[in-house]
Every structure is written in structure tokens, then in C-alpha cells.
Motif scaffolding. Structure first.
Motif, PDB file in Angstrom:
ATOM      1  N   SER A  87       0.841  -1.201   0.000  1.00 27.48           N
ATOM      2  CA  SER A  87       0.000   0.000   0.000  1.00 27.48           C
ATOM      3  C   SER A  87       0.869   1.241   0.000  1.00 27.48           C
ATOM      4  O   SER A  87       1.892   1.291   0.675  1.00 27.48           O
ATOM      5  N   LEU A  88       0.427   2.228  -0.761  1.00 31.51           N
ATOM      6  CA  LEU A  88       1.111   3.519  -0.806  1.00 31.51           C
ATOM      7  C   LEU A  88       0.083   4.621  -0.593  1.00 31.51           C
ATOM      8  O   LEU A  88      -1.060   4.508  -1.044  1.00 31.51           O
ATOM      9  N   GLU A  89       0.506   5.667   0.085  1.00 32.22           N
ATOM     10  CA  GLU A  89      -0.367   6.813   0.268  1.00 32.22           C
ATOM     11  C   GLU A  89       0.073   7.926  -0.670  1.00 32.22           C
ATOM     12  O   GLU A  89       1.252   8.236  -0.757  1.00 32.22           O
ATOM     13  N   VAL A  90      -0.894   8.483  -1.395  1.00 35.90           N
ATOM     14  CA  VAL A  90      -0.619   9.554  -2.344  1.00 35.90           C
ATOM     15  C   VAL A  90      -1.446  10.761  -1.930  1.00 35.90           C
ATOM     16  O   VAL A  90      -2.676  10.687  -1.850  1.00 35.90           O
ATOM     17  N   GLU A  91      -0.739  11.856  -1.656  1.00 29.35           N
ATOM     18  CA  GLU A  91      -1.425  13.092  -1.268  1.00 29.35           C
ATOM     19  C   GLU A  91      -2.207  13.648  -2.452  1.00 29.35           C
ATOM     20  O   GLU A  91      -1.749  13.599  -3.582  1.00 29.35           O
ATOM     21  N   LYS A  92      -3.375  14.187  -2.168  1.00 28.16           N
ATOM     22  CA  LYS A  92      -4.153  14.836  -3.225  1.00 28.16           C
ATOM     23  C   LYS A  92      -3.525  16.201  -3.500  1.00 28.16           C
ATOM     24  O   LYS A  92      -3.234  16.957  -2.583  1.00 28.16           O
ATOM     25  N   SER A  93      -3.299  16.475  -4.767  1.00 28.41           N
ATOM     26  CA  SER A  93      -2.759  17.773  -5.158  1.00 28.41           C
ATOM     27  C   SER A  93      -3.312  18.100  -6.536  1.00 28.41           C
ATOM     28  O   SER A  93      -3.762  17.209  -7.261  1.00 28.41           O
ATOM     29  N   PRO A  94      -3.283  19.355  -6.933  1.00 30.56           N
ATOM     30  CA  PRO A  94      -3.787  19.709  -8.264  1.00 30.56           C
ATOM     31  C   PRO A  94      -3.021  19.005  -9.390  1.00 30.56           C
ATOM     32  O   PRO A  94      -3.580  18.711 -10.436  1.00 30.56           O
ATOM     33  N   ASP A  95      -1.741  18.688  -9.155  1.00 32.46           N
ATOM     34  CA  ASP A  95      -0.933  18.019 -10.186  1.00 32.46           C
ATOM     35  C   ASP A  95      -1.370  16.575 -10.425  1.00 32.46           C
ATOM     36  O   ASP A  95      -1.347  16.097 -11.548  1.00 32.46           O
ATOM     37  N   THR A  96      -1.737  15.883  -9.373  1.00 33.91           N
ATOM     38  CA  THR A  96      -2.047  14.455  -9.488  1.00 33.91           C
ATOM     39  C   THR A  96      -3.536  14.142  -9.469  1.00 33.91           C
ATOM     40  O   THR A  96      -3.928  13.013  -9.741  1.00 33.91           O
ATOM     41  N   LYS A  97      -4.352  15.122  -9.173  1.00 33.15           N
ATOM     42  CA  LYS A  97      -5.780  14.875  -8.947  1.00 33.15           C
ATOM     43  C   LYS A  97      -6.466  14.190 -10.131  1.00 33.15           C
ATOM     44  O   LYS A  97      -7.172  13.194  -9.958  1.00 33.15           O
ATOM     45  N   ASP A  98      -6.265  14.688 -11.334  1.00 32.33           N
ATOM     46  CA  ASP A  98      -6.999  14.167 -12.491  1.00 32.33           C
ATOM     47  C   ASP A  98      -6.693  12.710 -12.780  1.00 32.33           C
ATOM     48  O   ASP A  98      -7.595  11.891 -12.906  1.00 32.33           O
ATOM     49  N   PHE A  99      -5.418  12.368 -12.913  1.00 28.98           N
ATOM     50  CA  PHE A  99      -5.138  11.005 -13.320  1.00 28.98           C
ATOM     51  C   PHE A  99      -5.263   9.989 -12.188  1.00 28.98           C
ATOM     52  O   PHE A  99      -5.495   8.818 -12.432  1.00 28.98           O
ATOM     53  N   ILE A 100      -5.146  10.408 -10.940  1.00 26.90           N
ATOM     54  CA  ILE A 100      -5.373   9.468  -9.838  1.00 26.90           C
ATOM     55  C   ILE A 100      -6.867   9.198  -9.686  1.00 26.90           C
ATOM     56  O   ILE A 100      -7.276   8.073  -9.429  1.00 26.90           O
ATOM     57  N   GLU A 101      -7.685  10.218  -9.879  1.00 23.65           N
ATOM     58  CA  GLU A 101      -9.137  10.004  -9.812  1.00 23.65           C
ATOM     59  C   GLU A 101      -9.615   9.083 -10.926  1.00 23.65           C
ATOM     60  O   GLU A 101     -10.596   8.364 -10.765  1.00 23.65           O
ATOM     61  N   ASN A 102      -8.922   9.067 -12.057  1.00 22.60           N
ATOM     62  CA  ASN A 102      -9.314   8.210 -13.175  1.00 22.60           C
ATOM     63  C   ASN A 102      -8.826   6.769 -13.034  1.00 22.60           C
ATOM     64  O   ASN A 102      -9.233   5.907 -13.796  1.00 22.60           O
ATOM     65  N   LEU A 103      -7.946   6.519 -12.076  1.00 22.86           N
ATOM     66  CA  LEU A 103      -7.466   5.150 -11.861  1.00 22.86           C
ATOM     67  C   LEU A 103      -8.602   4.274 -11.339  1.00 22.86           C
ATOM     68  O   LEU A 103      -9.363   4.684 -10.474  1.00 22.86           O
ATOM     69  N   GLN A 104      -8.679   3.061 -11.885  1.00 26.79           N
ATOM     70  CA  GLN A 104      -9.675   2.083 -11.451  1.00 26.79           C
ATOM     71  C   GLN A 104      -8.959   0.797 -11.033  1.00 26.79           C
ATOM     72  O   GLN A 104      -7.834   0.536 -11.454  1.00 26.79           O
ATOM     73  N   ALA A 105      -9.651  -0.005 -10.239  1.00 27.09           N
ATOM     74  CA  ALA A 105      -9.098  -1.306  -9.862  1.00 27.09           C
ATOM     75  C   ALA A 105      -8.811  -2.103 -11.136  1.00 27.09           C
ATOM     76  O   ALA A 105      -9.549  -2.009 -12.119  1.00 27.09           O
ATOM     77  N   ASN A 106      -7.726  -2.833 -11.137  1.00 28.81           N
ATOM     78  CA  ASN A 106      -7.244  -3.668 -12.243  1.00 28.81           C
ATOM     79  C   ASN A 106      -6.545  -2.882 -13.343  1.00 28.81           C
ATOM     80  O   ASN A 106      -6.162  -3.480 -14.347  1.00 28.81           O
ATOM     81  N   ASP A 107      -6.363  -1.582 -13.201  1.00 30.88           N
ATOM     82  CA  ASP A 107      -5.591  -0.822 -14.188  1.00 30.88           C
ATOM     83  C   ASP A 107      -4.121  -1.247 -14.107  1.00 30.88           C
ATOM     84  O   ASP A 107      -3.580  -1.439 -13.011  1.00 30.88           O
ATOM     85  N   SER A 108      -3.488  -1.368 -15.258  1.00 33.58           N
ATOM     86  CA  SER A 108      -2.066  -1.712 -15.290  1.00 33.58           C
ATOM     87  C   SER A 108      -1.237  -0.531 -14.808  1.00 33.58           C
ATOM     88  O   SER A 108      -1.539   0.621 -15.112  1.00 33.58           O
ATOM     89  N   LEU A 109      -0.191  -0.841 -14.079  1.00 32.52           N
ATOM     90  CA  LEU A 109       0.756   0.162 -13.606  1.00 32.52           C
ATOM     91  C   LEU A 109       2.149  -0.280 -14.023  1.00 32.52           C
ATOM     92  O   LEU A 109       2.384  -1.453 -14.329  1.00 32.52           O
ATOM     93  N   PHE A 110       3.070   0.648 -14.018  1.00 33.26           N
ATOM     94  CA  PHE A 110       4.457   0.352 -14.367  1.00 33.26           C
ATOM     95  C   PHE A 110       5.342   0.824 -13.233  1.00 33.26           C
ATOM     96  O   PHE A 110       5.134   1.893 -12.675  1.00 33.26           O
TER      97      PHE A 110
END
Length: 184
Positions: A87-110
Motif C-alpha cells: 500500500s502507498l499513500e498519495v497526497e491529493k494535489s492539483p498536479d495528481t488529482k486528475d489522473f489518480i481520480e481516473n485510476l480504477q481497480a485492475n488498471d495496469s501500472l508500471f
């Protein structure tokens, strides 16, 4: 010595020779186990056992070979086995808000290192946007295994919104068969 005596002696010698060769063949067959003959002491020194990290079975391997395959599950024994969730914690910020909100379970990550020093590992989404940096303690555990692996697969297992930050549960493996093991 007559011709008759000569034939009897010749046949007797041939019968003794056939019995001798059959005796040797039967003795060798008794020494074999499951189709493999016993290994001499000098050959024994060139071979060793290696434990498969995937199925936990011992494999008898030849030290001269460069790659070893598990006889039970087919895993390449020269690669470490990665199968974990963190588990990782990611702070909400204007830079990351859009693409983190669009992440869904089972999405591939690198997951890979972005610098030559290999001091940290970074998690990217499918559009290669940086989601977060993996903490140093976890990087030290994962980096040596990732470097020795041919392929590494990562997926978002869960995303939980905790108000000011997201908790991302990430599944990582280098076993293609386990890649979809957590899919619900």
C-alpha cells in the motif's frame, strides 16, 4: 577337434556372452531411478539442489548451466520470484488529482527506476504519468528482484479515498500466470 565340437564350443561362447551382457544390462537398469541413472561422485559435485521460490520444491541442477527450469512448475530458477501487494499513500494535489481520480481497480501500472543511481522506484500509470515514488525501504526490497526479472507486472488492486490522500493497494509480480490472480 571335429566340426561338431567346434560348433558346440562356438555356440556355448556366444550363449555365455549374451548372458553376460544381459546380466550387465539388468544390473544397470536396477541402478536407475525413474529413468535417470545414478550420478557418480564426481558428477555429484558439479550438481546441487536449488529451491524454487514459486512452488517451494527442490530441483537437482547442474552448476555449469546458465539457466535452470523448475521440474515441477516450469519457473526459471535464475530469476527471483516476485508476488506481493503493498500500500502507498498519495497526497491529493492539483498536479495528481486528475489522473489518480481516473485510476480504477485492475488498471495496469508500471514500476521502474527513473535515475541511474537506482535510489528509488516510481509508479506510473498507463499514460506514463508519475503517480508516486515508492518509499526507500520498499525500494531496497524490490529493486534487486526487479532488476533480475525479465518482466514485471503491476496492477492497481484497490484505491481508497481518505479525504486528503488516496491509499493505493498495488499488486506486483513477475509471474505472468499470477498477473490476473486477484481480479474479481
Amino acid at each position: 577337434m571335429t566340426m561338431h565340437d567346434f560348433i558346440i564350443v562356438s555356440v556355448t561362447i556366444m550363449v555365455v556372452a549374451i548372458i553376460f551382457f544381459l546380466f550387465i544390462r539388468v544390473k544397470k537398469k536396477k541402478q536407475s531411478t525413474n529413468g535417470y541413472t545414478e550420478v557418480s561422485a564426481t558428477e555429484e559435485m558439479k550438481k546441487t539442489y536449488k529451491l524454487c521460490e514459486r512452488c517451494k520444491k527442490k530441483n537437482y541442477i547442474d552448476k555449469k548451466r546458465l539457466s535452470y527450469i523448475c521440474s515441477s512448475c516450469g519457473w526459471n530458477l535464475s530469476q527471483p520470484y516476485i508476488l506481493s501487494t503493498f500500500s502507498l499513500e498519495v497526497e491529493k494535489s492539483p498536479d495528481t488529482k486528475d489522473f489518480i481520480e481516473n485510476l480504477q481497480a485492475n488498471d495496469s501500472l508500471f514500476i521502474w527506476s527513473t535515475n541511474e543511481n537506482k535510489e528509488n522506484l516510481v509508479v506510473f500509470n498507463e499514460q506514463y504519468e508519475i503517480i508516486t515514488v515508492i518509499p526507500e525501504k520498499l525500494t531496497k526490497e524490490l529493486l534487486p528482484k526487479i532488476e533480475l526479472s525479465a518482466n514485471v507486472f503491476a496492477k492497481l488492486k484497490k484505491k481508497m479515498d481518505h479525504g486528503d490522500h488516496y491509499r493505493l493497494e498495488i499488486f506486483i509480480t513477475n509471474d505472468a500466470q499470477k498477473k490476473y490472480s486477484f481480479v474479481r
